[in-house]
Design a protein around this motif. Structure first.
Motif, PDB file in Angstrom:
ATOM      1  N   LEU A  39      37.834  42.042  46.720  1.00 29.37           N
ATOM      2  CA  LEU A  39      36.464  42.154  46.235  1.00 29.37           C
ATOM      3  C   LEU A  39      36.170  40.950  45.346  1.00 29.37           C
ATOM      4  N   VAL A  40      35.029  40.303  45.591  1.00 32.11           N
ATOM      5  CA  VAL A  40      34.624  39.141  44.792  1.00 32.11           C
ATOM      6  C   VAL A  40      33.219  39.378  44.254  1.00 32.11           C
ATOM      7  N   ILE A  41      33.025  39.082  42.969  1.00 30.90           N
ATOM      8  CA  ILE A  41      31.704  39.239  42.350  1.00 30.90           C
ATOM      9  C   ILE A  41      31.326  37.967  41.605  1.00 30.90           C
ATOM     10  N   TYR A  42      30.155  37.453  41.891  1.00 34.86           N
ATOM     11  CA  TYR A  42      29.528  36.321  41.209  1.00 34.86           C
ATOM     12  C   TYR A  42      30.444  35.104  41.163  1.00 34.86           C
ATOM     13  N   ASN A  43      30.720  34.575  42.351  1.00 35.99           N
ATOM     14  CA  ASN A  43      31.574  33.394  42.425  1.00 35.99           C
ATOM     15  C   ASN A  43      30.758  32.126  42.186  1.00 35.99           C
ATOM     16  N   LEU A  44      31.171  31.349  41.192  1.00 38.39           N
ATOM     17  CA  LEU A  44      30.490  30.097  40.864  1.00 38.39           C
ATOM     18  C   LEU A  44      31.344  28.871  41.182  1.00 38.39           C
ATOM     19  N   GLY A  45      32.621  29.096  41.493  1.00 31.92           N
ATOM     20  CA  GLY A  45      33.499  27.977  41.782  1.00 31.92           C
ATOM     21  C   GLY A  45      33.853  27.152  40.562  1.00 31.92           C
ATOM     22  N   ILE A  46      33.771  27.747  39.389  1.00 29.81           N
ATOM     23  CA  ILE A  46      34.108  27.068  38.134  1.00 29.81           C
ATOM     24  C   ILE A  46      35.126  27.925  37.400  1.00 29.81           C
ATOM     25  N   PRO A  47      35.825  27.383  36.400  1.00 25.21           N
ATOM     26  CA  PRO A  47      36.793  28.188  35.653  1.00 25.21           C
ATOM     27  C   PRO A  47      36.182  29.496  35.155  1.00 25.21           C
ATOM     28  N   VAL A  48      36.946  30.557  35.253  1.00 31.49           N
ATOM     29  CA  VAL A  48      36.576  31.924  34.883  1.00 31.49           C
ATOM     30  C   VAL A  48      35.702  32.592  35.949  1.00 31.49           C
ATOM     31  N   ALA A  49      35.195  31.838  36.901  1.00 32.81           N
ATOM     32  CA  ALA A  49      34.392  32.424  37.976  1.00 32.81           C
ATOM     33  C   ALA A  49      34.707  31.721  39.292  1.00 32.81           C
ATOM     34  N   ASP A  50      36.003  31.641  39.609  1.00 30.75           N
ATOM     35  CA  ASP A  50      36.459  30.974  40.828  1.00 30.75           C
ATOM     36  C   ASP A  50      37.329  31.940  41.621  1.00 30.75           C
ATOM     37  N   ALA A  51      36.897  32.304  42.826  1.00 30.73           N
ATOM     38  CA  ALA A  51      37.607  33.300  43.626  1.00 30.73           C
ATOM     39  C   ALA A  51      38.970  32.814  44.092  1.00 30.73           C
ATOM     40  N   TYR A  52      39.211  31.506  44.053  1.00 33.38           N
ATOM     41  CA  TYR A  52      40.533  31.000  44.415  1.00 33.38           C
ATOM     42  C   TYR A  52      41.567  31.320  43.337  1.00 33.38           C
ATOM     43  N   ALA A  53      41.110  31.585  42.113  1.00 30.16           N
ATOM     44  CA  ALA A  53      42.008  31.915  41.004  1.00 30.16           C
ATOM     45  C   ALA A  53      42.062  33.434  40.855  1.00 30.16           C
ATOM     46  N   SER A  54      43.231  34.023  40.967  1.00 29.92           N
ATOM     47  CA  SER A  54      43.360  35.479  40.994  1.00 29.92           C
ATOM     48  C   SER A  54      42.921  36.157  39.703  1.00 29.92           C
ATOM     49  N   ALA A  55      42.983  35.463  38.575  1.00 33.72           N
ATOM     50  CA  ALA A  55      42.659  36.093  37.291  1.00 33.72           C
ATOM     51  C   ALA A  55      41.162  36.087  37.001  1.00 33.72           C
ATOM     52  N   ASP A  56      40.368  35.540  37.863  1.00 30.54           N
ATOM     53  CA  ASP A  56      38.941  35.410  37.578  1.00 30.54           C
ATOM     54  C   ASP A  56      38.133  36.589  38.126  1.00 30.54           C
ATOM     55  N   ASN A  57      37.362  36.350  39.163  1.00 27.63           N
ATOM     56  CA  ASN A  57      36.407  37.351  39.645  1.00 27.63           C
ATOM     57  C   ASN A  57      36.810  37.966  40.975  1.00 27.63           C
ATOM     58  N   ARG A  58      38.091  37.973  41.273  1.00 27.65           N
ATOM     59  CA  ARG A  58      38.602  38.548  42.523  1.00 27.65           C
ATOM     60  C   ARG A  58      39.642  39.612  42.209  1.00 27.65           C
ATOM     61  N   VAL A  59      39.591  40.733  42.963  1.00 27.98           N
ATOM     62  CA  VAL A  59      40.550  41.813  42.757  1.00 27.98           C
ATOM     63  C   VAL A  59      40.859  42.447  44.108  1.00 27.98           C
ATOM     64  N   SER A  60      42.080  42.960  44.239  1.00 24.49           N
ATOM     65  CA  SER A  60      42.524  43.582  45.481  1.00 24.49           C
ATOM     66  C   SER A  60      42.140  45.067  45.502  1.00 24.49           C
ATOM     67  N   LEU A  61      41.598  45.527  46.627  1.00 23.30           N
ATOM     68  CA  LEU A  61      41.197  46.925  46.766  1.00 23.30           C
ATOM     69  C   LEU A  61      42.404  47.797  47.077  1.00 23.30           C
ATOM     70  N   ASN A  62      42.328  49.082  46.687  1.00 20.46           N
ATOM     71  CA  ASN A  62      43.406  50.007  47.019  1.00 20.46           C
ATOM     72  C   ASN A  62      42.944  51.019  48.060  1.00 20.46           C
ATOM     73  N   ASN A  63      43.834  51.957  48.402  1.00 17.25           N
ATOM     74  CA  ASN A  63      43.537  52.872  49.510  1.00 17.25           C
ATOM     75  C   ASN A  63      42.584  53.998  49.150  1.00 17.25           C
ATOM     76  N   LEU A  64      42.019  53.982  47.937  1.00 17.94           N
ATOM     77  CA  LEU A  64      41.019  54.998  47.569  1.00 17.94           C
ATOM     78  C   LEU A  64      39.596  54.531  47.900  1.00 17.94           C
ATOM     79  N   SER A  65      39.459  53.312  48.362  1.00 14.97           N
ATOM     80  CA  SER A  65      38.134  52.781  48.669  1.00 14.97           C
ATOM     81  C   SER A  65      37.534  53.478  49.884  1.00 14.97           C
ATOM     82  N   THR A  66      36.220  53.672  49.842  1.00 16.69           N
ATOM     83  CA  THR A  66      35.480  54.265  50.965  1.00 16.69           C
ATOM     84  C   THR A  66      34.266  53.385  51.253  1.00 16.69           C
ATOM     85  N   THR A  67      33.404  53.845  52.140  1.00 20.78           N
ATOM     86  CA  THR A  67      32.204  53.073  52.436  1.00 20.78           C
ATOM     87  C   THR A  67      31.180  53.138  51.312  1.00 20.78           C
ATOM     88  N   SER A  68      31.335  54.099  50.384  1.00 19.90           N
ATOM     89  CA  SER A  68      30.370  54.235  49.291  1.00 19.90           C
ATOM     90  C   SER A  68      30.992  54.046  47.907  1.00 19.90           C
TER      91      SER A  68
END
Length: 283
Positions: free
Chosen positions: A131-160
């Motif tokens: 999941l990625v939110i508000y990617n700007l491609g700059i430090p603190v908001a770069d989806a290539y960096a795992s500690a920024d605005n990207r997170v891995s989903l788990n098996n509790l996710s649904t369509t809603s």
């Protein structure tokens, strides 16, 4: 009275036969020259069509994927490759609870483990997707960096409802938008390798689609390793990618220059293609 019947014999003399053969040879030679030219033109046309179709198909495929790239994720280590993070789905998140305080709302004031989706997704995300939110491609908001605005989903996710490990996002999206990225493909690169022309006029390079190598941060100075990646186009004699990010949070421009060359018997052709792709960078 007696009559004598004299038989009259007619035919070709040797000289006449030779003249006929010579004339027929000249006619056959002229016809051969005419037909060989037509056949050569047909072969040239067929080869040009083959090369044009290959180059156009490759450029359109790259263009189609770039239009799905998450905002501000396009980058180019050098002119021989282009890299981006493709999204397979996306939507809008709940930004506030309802009148009774119900609902799972997104917030940046504290760590959260999930939020509600406004309008269901097309399909349930797979565990390990990102999941990625508000990617700007700059430090603190770069989806290539795992500690920024990207997170891995788990098996509790649904369509809603999207569920993930505890995460405090640095920014919220003005449009309340998020993007979903395949955990299998992750970042994707199109890489040209071995570009050139051999002695016969054949392009020696290939265009590859490389994926599954993860997210590289900071931005590398070399293209992604090809490995066993699938080939998108062969006979590449020249290849160049350029990326102009334009004004951040607006629209970028990717320019693709691709030249294919191939030689078959007496036919040698090359096709040059230039393609511009507008990339939406509004996160």
């Amino acid at each position: 009275m007696k009559f004598r019947l004299r038989s009259i014999q007619s035919g070709f003399t040797l000289v006449e036969a030779i003249i006929v053969i010579v004339i027929l040879g000249i006619i056959a030679g002229i016809a051969g020259l005419f037909l060989s030219g037509r056949v050569q033109q047909y072969q040239d046309l067929g080869l040009r069509i083959e090369l044009s179709d290959t180059a156009d198909t490759a450029a359109r495929r790259i263009s189609r994927e770039l239009h799905l790239a998450i905002p501000n994720s396009v980058r180019s280590a050098n002119s021989g490759c282009i890299e981006f993070i493709p999204a397979y789905d996306g939507g809008r998140y709940r930004s506030a609870t309802n009148s009774t305080g119900g609902g799972n709302a997104f917030t940046t004031t504290q760590a959260i483990t999930g939020f509600d989706v406004i309008g269901p997704l097309a399909a349930t995300p797979s565990p390990g997707d990102f999941l990625v939110i508000y990617n700007l491609g700059i430090p603190v908001a770069d989806a290539y960096a795992s500690a920024d605005n990207r997170v891995s989903l788990n098996n509790l996710s649904t369509t809603s409802f999207l569920s993930f490990g505890s995460k405090q996002f640095p920014f919220e999206s003005p449009g309340k938008k998020f993007q979903l990225v395949s955990g299998t493909e992750q970042a994707v690169s199109y890489v040209c390798s071995g570009v050139g022309v051999d002695a016969k006029g054949n392009g020696t390079g290939r265009l590859y689609r490389v994926s599954g190598y993860g997210f590289v941060y900071p931005e590398p100075t070399a293209c992604a390793a090809i490995g066993t990646s699938p080939v998108v186009a062969q006979n590449v004699s020249a290849c160049q990618f350029t990326y102009d990010p334009g004004v951040r949070e607006r629209t970028g421009l990717v320019s693709i220059r691709l030249t294919l060359a191939k030689s078959v018997m007496q036919t040698s052709e090359s096709v040059n293609l230039y393609y511009d792709v507008n990339v939406n960078n509004v996160p």
